[in-house]
Design a protein around this motif. Structure first.
Motif, PDB file in Angstrom:
ATOM      1  N   PHE B 264     -36.776  -2.220  -6.278  1.00 21.74           N
ATOM      2  CA  PHE B 264     -36.129  -3.185  -7.180  1.00 21.74           C
ATOM      3  C   PHE B 264     -36.014  -2.551  -8.567  1.00 21.74           C
ATOM      4  O   PHE B 264     -37.043  -2.195  -9.163  1.00 21.74           O
ATOM      5  CB  PHE B 264     -36.954  -4.475  -7.289  1.00 21.74           C
ATOM      6  N   TYR B 265     -34.797  -2.417  -9.071  1.00 22.37           N
ATOM      7  CA  TYR B 265     -34.610  -1.836 -10.410  1.00 22.37           C
ATOM      8  C   TYR B 265     -35.092  -2.838 -11.478  1.00 22.37           C
ATOM      9  O   TYR B 265     -34.749  -4.021 -11.427  1.00 22.37           O
ATOM     10  CB  TYR B 265     -33.147  -1.433 -10.629  1.00 22.37           C
ATOM     11  N   ILE B 266     -35.873  -2.324 -12.419  1.00 18.68           N
ATOM     12  CA  ILE B 266     -36.462  -3.182 -13.454  1.00 18.68           C
ATOM     13  C   ILE B 266     -35.379  -3.910 -14.245  1.00 18.68           C
ATOM     14  O   ILE B 266     -35.499  -5.090 -14.561  1.00 18.68           O
ATOM     15  CB  ILE B 266     -37.331  -2.348 -14.441  1.00 18.68           C
ATOM     16  N   SER B 267     -34.283  -3.196 -14.529  1.00 16.01           N
ATOM     17  CA  SER B 267     -33.240  -3.796 -15.376  1.00 16.01           C
ATOM     18  C   SER B 267     -32.521  -4.935 -14.656  1.00 16.01           C
ATOM     19  O   SER B 267     -31.841  -5.729 -15.282  1.00 16.01           O
ATOM     20  CB  SER B 267     -32.221  -2.732 -15.795  1.00 16.01           C
ATOM     21  N   LYS B 268     -32.658  -5.004 -13.323  1.00 17.07           N
ATOM     22  CA  LYS B 268     -31.994  -6.069 -12.567  1.00 17.07           C
ATOM     23  C   LYS B 268     -32.927  -7.242 -12.273  1.00 17.07           C
ATOM     24  O   LYS B 268     -32.545  -8.188 -11.585  1.00 17.07           O
ATOM     25  CB  LYS B 268     -31.443  -5.502 -11.257  1.00 17.07           C
ATOM     26  N   ILE B 269     -34.188  -7.119 -12.748  1.00 16.92           N
ATOM     27  CA  ILE B 269     -35.111  -8.252 -12.590  1.00 16.92           C
ATOM     28  C   ILE B 269     -34.843  -9.207 -13.750  1.00 16.92           C
ATOM     29  O   ILE B 269     -35.133  -8.902 -14.904  1.00 16.92           O
ATOM     30  CB  ILE B 269     -36.579  -7.784 -12.563  1.00 16.92           C
ATOM     31  N   LEU B 270     -34.237 -10.336 -13.436  1.00 11.87           N
ATOM     32  CA  LEU B 270     -33.773 -11.239 -14.497  1.00 11.87           C
ATOM     33  C   LEU B 270     -34.892 -12.150 -14.974  1.00 11.87           C
ATOM     34  O   LEU B 270     -34.895 -12.594 -16.109  1.00 11.87           O
ATOM     35  CB  LEU B 270     -32.605 -12.086 -13.989  1.00 11.87           C
ATOM     36  N   ASP B 271     -35.816 -12.434 -14.085  1.00  9.23           N
ATOM     37  CA  ASP B 271     -36.907 -13.328 -14.467  1.00  9.23           C
ATOM     38  C   ASP B 271     -38.104 -13.019 -13.584  1.00  9.23           C
ATOM     39  O   ASP B 271     -37.958 -12.470 -12.487  1.00  9.23           O
ATOM     40  CB  ASP B 271     -36.462 -14.794 -14.286  1.00  9.23           C
ATOM     41  N   ILE B 272     -39.262 -13.371 -14.056  1.00  8.43           N
ATOM     42  CA  ILE B 272     -40.479 -13.028 -13.335  1.00  8.43           C
ATOM     43  C   ILE B 272     -41.486 -14.155 -13.561  1.00  8.43           C
ATOM     44  O   ILE B 272     -41.603 -14.686 -14.657  1.00  8.43           O
ATOM     45  CB  ILE B 272     -40.980 -11.643 -13.835  1.00  8.43           C
ATOM     46  N   GLU B 273     -42.139 -14.573 -12.474  1.00  7.16           N
ATOM     47  CA  GLU B 273     -43.151 -15.637 -12.596  1.00  7.16           C
ATOM     48  C   GLU B 273     -44.374 -15.240 -11.808  1.00  7.16           C
ATOM     49  O   GLU B 273     -44.263 -14.771 -10.677  1.00  7.16           O
ATOM     50  CB  GLU B 273     -42.651 -16.949 -11.964  1.00  7.16           C
ATOM     51  N   LEU B 274     -45.545 -15.462 -12.371  1.00  4.14           N
ATOM     52  CA  LEU B 274     -46.776 -15.230 -11.603  1.00  4.14           C
ATOM     53  C   LEU B 274     -46.936 -16.387 -10.636  1.00  4.14           C
ATOM     54  O   LEU B 274     -46.574 -17.522 -10.938  1.00  4.14           O
ATOM     55  CB  LEU B 274     -47.970 -15.133 -12.541  1.00  4.14           C
TER      56      LEU B 274
END
Lengths: 275, 275
Positions: B264-274
């Motif tokens: 998964f490319y970091i720049s394409k990770i739009l949001d992140i939740e624990l």
């Protein structure tokens, strides 16, 4: 030379306090006319760097009034391009300190880039930011600090004397900490300072590159700016200078809508077109 | 020490070629088990750095099969944390070269950060990238280059011998240039390499920090990813490793939707939740 270890005490490294006097407020449109620095290690001054510098065009009276350095005084001074290598050699392996460091870093960084040098990796502190965090004075202007902390002053707004005052302010502030490690001082300062964040040519965003080009050619460009009454519409601006700022870089420009000089934050410039 | 001037010939500076052998493919989840480097200046080898290193947990057979370094061989080896300062002292003032440099930079950078050291400002080259640009060989694997360029080989996949092979590849490639200035080599390489771009802890984005935390705690997180069938929906992933890449950093992770290991490319990770 020494590696910079952030867990070490700052006093394990040589410290260089430095100051610039300039021909105007912004790098690119104006230049350094005096560069002064003092190097300290383990209780002693171990080096001094001090030179007037001849700018490529005469200074205006408004700028002369700030520092008192006249066009006559710099008429036979060396050029910055011949002093940047000696200066970079002087600061090597040292922790760097300046009062309102982003101003001085911005002016020196451009000379490092113009000379083809790779940015050094010195640890940087700003005695103004650290003073704000640790000292309780009327304000945090260098001359106020000199007076209220009973420091050894000199000619205000001359580079070497201001560098020496800045060094003393740093000592007074650092005294307030129990453990004055580099890491601790960085935490106190809160804002990050690094040469590489001042790049105008090599590592900059496309937005900054377009603005640099406009300043150099005195061109008007169209921007879409997130904010103000013309939000999200094309707005003509004539950029005059870029100010690098740990809180967000901005450009000072004449706004074509009302002919006022305004500050536009780079991060809020959504689009840019050459006219 | 020397300032790095990009307009100078590379041969004016000492060159350090280095190589790492590791306990697995990703920094954070795995560690360096051998570090080798050779320092060259003005026609002569002027220094060598070579050490096995004991990882904090035993290596798996799959990784042992790559380099042949066994758990027995590293049982009494020094720890990386005690070797990083000597290594950083060894590389100082030198141009750095590695074959597939982003891999080695990624593993060493994390040790620089863990030791509290400030990233050095060496000029970096990747002999694989430069070989691709300048040499016409069957492929650009180090062993292919050794064979087809008639270089002095050694034990493939052992750090010192591979570092020495990498140095020779660099020389062969640089010979192809009329003016082998640092600036010219950077232009040939096209991709930028700098220690500071490999930071995992201090200068990273919030996205990288969350992924680092998930890897260290072996946690599952929910991401919104721009791409794939689950575009713009929450997707559970269990990050295994971060790969720094001049073309875009990515995370290798188990995807909770189909239990496949994916990139998964970091720049394409739009949001992140624990979770």
């Amino acid at each position: 030379m020494s590696l910079f270890n952030e867990l070490s005490l700052w006093s394990e490294y040589p410290i260089v306090a430095f100051d610039t006097e300039t021909s105007g407020p912004y790098p690119l449109e104006s230049e350094i006319v005096e560069l002064g620095a003092v190097k300290w290690h383990q209780g002693k001054i171990i080096g001094q760097f001090q030179t007037l510098l001849k700018p490529s065009k005469p200074m205006l009276q408004d700028n002369i009034n700030i520092h008192g350095i006249t066009n006559e005084m710099v008429a036979d001074a060396p050029l910055m391009k011949d002093q940047i290598v000696p200066f970079c050699e002087f600061i090597q392996d040292s922790i760097l300190i300046a009062h309102h460091a982003p101003f001085d870093l911005g002016f020196v960084a451009i000379e490092i880039e113009k000379a083809g040098l790779v940015f050094p990796n010195n640890v940087h502190f700003c005695s103004s930011l650290i003073s704000r965090a640790l000292l309780h004075t009327t304000n945090h202007k260098l001359q106020t600090l000199v007076k209220e902390l009973n420091l050894v002053g000199g000619d205000a707004h001359r580079a070497y004397d201001d560098a020496y005052a800045c060094l003393q302010v740093f000592f007074k502030a650092a005294e307030k900490l129990d453990v004055a490690s580099i890491e601790k001082l960085k935490a106190v300062q809160a804002k990050k300072l690094a040469w590489s964040d001042y790049s105008l040519f090599n590592k900059s965003s496309e937005t900054i590159k377009s603005i640099v080009d406009a300043i150099q050619k005195n061109k008007t460009i169209q921007i879409v700016y997130e904010g103000g009454q013309s939000k999200n519409k094309l707005r003509p601006i004539t950029p005059k200078g870029i100010v690098r700022n740990p809180d967000g870089d901005y450009v000072h420009a004449e706004c074509g809508l009302d002919n006022q000089r305004k500050r536009f934050y780079i991060s809020k410039i959504l689009d840019i077109e050459l006219v």
